[in-house]
Each structure stands twice: as structure tokens, then as C-alpha cells.
Design a protein around this motif. Structure first.
Motif, mmCIF file in Angstrom:
data_model
loop_
_atom_site.group_PDB
_atom_site.id
_atom_site.type_symbol
_atom_site.label_atom_id
_atom_site.label_comp_id
_atom_site.label_asym_id
_atom_site.label_seq_id
_atom_site.Cartn_x
_atom_site.Cartn_y
_atom_site.Cartn_z
ATOM 1 N N THR A 138 -9.203 -9.275 28.552
ATOM 2 C CA THR A 138 -10.205 -8.575 29.344
ATOM 3 C C THR A 138 -10.984 -9.635 30.123
ATOM 4 O O THR A 138 -11.434 -10.623 29.534
ATOM 5 N N LEU A 139 -11.136 -9.430 31.406
ATOM 6 C CA LEU A 139 -11.829 -10.383 32.260
ATOM 7 C C LEU A 139 -13.252 -9.909 32.518
ATOM 8 O O LEU A 139 -13.462 -8.764 32.908
ATOM 9 N N GLU A 140 -14.214 -10.795 32.310
ATOM 10 C CA GLU A 140 -15.615 -10.515 32.623
ATOM 11 C C GLU A 140 -16.133 -11.648 33.511
ATOM 12 O O GLU A 140 -16.175 -12.801 33.087
ATOM 13 N N VAL A 141 -16.487 -11.322 34.738
ATOM 14 C CA VAL A 141 -17.066 -12.298 35.652
ATOM 15 C C VAL A 141 -18.500 -11.875 35.906
ATOM 16 O O VAL A 141 -18.759 -10.721 36.256
ATOM 17 N N THR A 142 -19.424 -12.794 35.689
ATOM 18 C CA THR A 142 -20.847 -12.491 35.842
ATOM 19 C C THR A 142 -21.541 -13.623 36.579
ATOM 20 O O THR A 142 -21.009 -14.724 36.685
ATOM 21 N N SER A 143 -22.733 -13.328 37.051
ATOM 22 C CA SER A 143 -23.580 -14.418 37.534
ATOM 23 C C SER A 143 -24.287 -14.989 36.308
ATOM 24 O O SER A 143 -24.420 -14.316 35.283
ATOM 25 N N SER A 144 -24.700 -16.208 36.414
ATOM 26 C CA SER A 144 -25.398 -16.837 35.299
ATOM 27 C C SER A 144 -26.754 -16.173 35.136
ATOM 28 O O SER A 144 -27.496 -16.040 36.101
ATOM 29 N N GLY A 145 -27.077 -15.757 33.944
ATOM 30 C CA GLY A 145 -28.317 -15.033 33.697
ATOM 31 C C GLY A 145 -29.494 -15.944 33.408
ATOM 32 O O GLY A 145 -29.358 -17.155 33.310
ATOM 33 N N VAL A 146 -30.653 -15.335 33.261
ATOM 34 C CA VAL A 146 -31.858 -16.109 32.996
ATOM 35 C C VAL A 146 -31.858 -16.712 31.596
ATOM 36 O O VAL A 146 -32.594 -17.639 31.332
ATOM 37 N N GLY A 147 -31.018 -16.225 30.705
ATOM 38 C CA GLY A 147 -30.968 -16.764 29.357
ATOM 39 C C GLY A 147 -30.217 -18.075 29.251
ATOM 40 O O GLY A 147 -30.253 -18.743 28.226
ATOM 41 N N ARG A 148 -29.558 -18.477 30.328
ATOM 42 C CA ARG A 148 -28.781 -19.704 30.333
ATOM 43 C C ARG A 148 -29.714 -20.915 30.208
ATOM 44 O O ARG A 148 -30.741 -20.999 30.874
ATOM 45 N N PRO A 149 -29.353 -21.876 29.362
ATOM 46 C CA PRO A 149 -30.154 -23.108 29.315
ATOM 47 C C PRO A 149 -30.059 -23.835 30.655
ATOM 48 O O PRO A 149 -29.032 -23.783 31.333
ATOM 49 N N PRO A 179 -29.385 -29.988 37.801
ATOM 50 C CA PRO A 179 -30.398 -29.824 38.849
ATOM 51 C C PRO A 179 -30.314 -28.472 39.552
ATOM 52 O O PRO A 179 -31.340 -27.857 39.847
ATOM 53 N N ARG A 180 -29.098 -27.944 39.788
ATOM 54 C CA ARG A 180 -28.995 -26.654 40.487
ATOM 55 C C ARG A 180 -29.573 -25.514 39.670
ATOM 56 O O ARG A 180 -30.037 -24.528 40.220
ATOM 57 N N HIS A 181 -29.568 -25.623 38.340
ATOM 58 C CA HIS A 181 -30.181 -24.586 37.514
ATOM 59 C C HIS A 181 -31.684 -24.558 37.751
ATOM 60 O O HIS A 181 -32.295 -23.482 37.818
ATOM 61 N N TYR A 182 -32.299 -25.719 37.867
ATOM 62 C CA TYR A 182 -33.733 -25.786 38.152
ATOM 63 C C TYR A 182 -34.008 -25.322 39.579
ATOM 64 O O TYR A 182 -34.999 -24.630 39.836
ATOM 65 N N GLN A 183 -33.133 -25.703 40.524
ATOM 66 C CA GLN A 183 -33.298 -25.256 41.906
ATOM 67 C C GLN A 183 -33.253 -23.739 41.997
ATOM 68 O O GLN A 183 -34.022 -23.134 42.728
ATOM 69 N N GLY A 187 -34.218 -21.778 39.782
ATOM 70 C CA GLY A 187 -35.388 -21.239 39.103
ATOM 71 C C GLY A 187 -36.709 -21.505 39.803
ATOM 72 O O GLY A 187 -37.767 -21.227 39.238
ATOM 73 N N ILE A 188 -36.682 -22.014 41.021
ATOM 74 C CA ILE A 188 -37.936 -22.300 41.726
ATOM 75 C C ILE A 188 -38.761 -21.025 41.832
ATOM 76 O O ILE A 188 -38.267 -19.969 42.194
ATOM 77 N N GLY A 189 -40.026 -21.147 41.447
ATOM 78 C CA GLY A 189 -40.938 -20.005 41.445
ATOM 79 C C GLY A 189 -40.990 -19.289 40.107
ATOM 80 O O GLY A 189 -41.839 -18.432 39.889
ATOM 81 N N ARG A 190 -40.105 -19.627 39.185
ATOM 82 C CA ARG A 190 -40.051 -18.975 37.870
ATOM 83 C C ARG A 190 -40.766 -19.822 36.826
ATOM 84 O O ARG A 190 -40.900 -21.041 36.975
ATOM 85 N N LEU A 191 -41.192 -19.156 35.752
ATOM 86 C CA LEU A 191 -41.768 -19.879 34.617
ATOM 87 C C LEU A 191 -40.650 -20.517 33.813
ATOM 88 O O LEU A 191 -39.576 -19.934 33.644
ATOM 89 N N VAL A 192 -40.914 -21.705 33.308
ATOM 90 C CA VAL A 192 -39.933 -22.443 32.530
ATOM 91 C C VAL A 192 -40.631 -23.043 31.312
ATOM 92 O O VAL A 192 -41.821 -23.348 31.355
#
Length: 169
Positions: free
Chosen positions: A83-94, A98-102, A104-109
Motif C-alpha cells: 500500500t502506497l502512502e504519499v504525504t507532505s511532512s507534517g508539523v509533528g516531524r522533528p 535548515p529547510r525544516h526551519y525555513q 516553519g518561519i512564523g511558527r512556534l518552536v
């Protein structure tokens, strides 16, 4: 080369300009579940202070079609059904790149460091080597901004907000 590495090397060129954040293959009875998290690419070599738009459902659907076609054209997964599941990376991802922080700009961390208590703040900017956050005032300390090198971060994650106060904008 593991099946996960083979899948990643197969689909990364086909998904460009999206990037593959994660590939997982897990058993599920007689089947396997292939989970692939994709994200928009950002330029991790420059500092960014504007948020990146989240992926749309149409982009995820198109990524699913591309990945499905690529997997169907090979025998990477053998004869066992999957079974194939393709998703966008969610907010629960560690946050690990650098692109993960980029993104998240404007979000609480919440940032954990080995030598300091956890720091909670809003991401203002993220560059190739560090992230700048705005830390709200407390009874003991005034509001401030702090720049933290990624090398000093032991762990970080987005702190989910269900409602954002206007004064915190």
C-alpha cells in the motif's frame, strides 16, 4: 543498498523539484506499507525570513501519481503487495535540516539544547547554519530574539497552536 535507499534513489529525480523527506517500508500482515513524506525544496544555502507556502492537496496527489508510476515500472518491491502512502511532512516531524526551519518561519518552536533549558519561541529567520527566534517576555525577562546554531540544537519541533493571539503575531 536497502530497499528504502533504492526507493529513494528511484523517486527523488522523478519528484524534483519536491524533496523526499522520509521513506519507510513496514510490514502489515501479508502486505507492506510504503510511506513517503515529500516537501517543497528550499534554498538551504541562504537565510530566509518569509514563510514557505504549504504543499497543496493537488501537489501531493501529483507526487502520489509519480511515485506510483515509478514503483510500478520497477521490481524494487518484488511480488509482495504493498500500500502506497504519499504525504507532505507534517508539523509533528522533528526539525533536523535548515529547510525544516525555513518551512516553519512564523511558527512556534521548542528547541532543546544539551547545555540549556528548552527554549520556546517563534521562528523569525532560518539560514544555512542557524535559526533566529523571537522569545516572548516573561515575568522575569523581557522579550528578546536569539540566534541558535544548528550544531547546538539537540532536538527541535514545531509547537502546535490551535489559536494564535493577535498580540503574538
Amino acid at each position: 543498498m536497502s530497499v528504502v535507499d533504492r526507493i529513494r534513489s528511484l523517486i527523488e529525480p522523478a519528484l524534483a523539484p519536491l524533496v523526499v523527506d522520509e521513506v519507510k517500508v513496514t510490514p502489515a500482515g501479508r502486505r507492506r506499507v510504503v510511506r513517503i513524506a515529500v516537501d517543497r525544496a528550499t534554498d538551504e544555502t541562504v537565510s530566509q525570513s518569509e514563510p514557505t507556502d504549504p504543499m497543496s492537496l493537488d501537489e501531493v496527489a501529483e507526487a502520489t501519481r509519480v511515485v506510483s508510476a515509478a514503483l510500478d515500472d520497477t521490481d524494487i518491491l518484488g511480488e509482495q503487495p504493498y500500500t502506497l502512502e504519499v504525504t507532505s511532512s507534517g508539523v509533528g516531524r522533528p526539525l533536523t535540516r535548515p529547510r525544516h526551519y525555513q518551512r516553519g518561519i512564523g511558527r512556534l518552536v521548542i528547541i532543546s539544547r544539551a547545555d540549556a533549558p528548552d527554549t520556546r519561541g517563534r521562528i523569525l529567520a532560518a539560514g544555512p547554519d542557524d535559526v533566529t527566534i523571537s522569545i516572548a517576555a516573561t515575568k522575569r525577562e523581557p522579550a528578546r530574539t536569539e540566534t541558535i546554531a544548528y550544531a547546538d540544537i539537540a532536538g527541535a519541533r514545531i509547537d502546535v497552536e490551535f489559536s494564535r493571539a493577535e498580540s503574538d503575531a
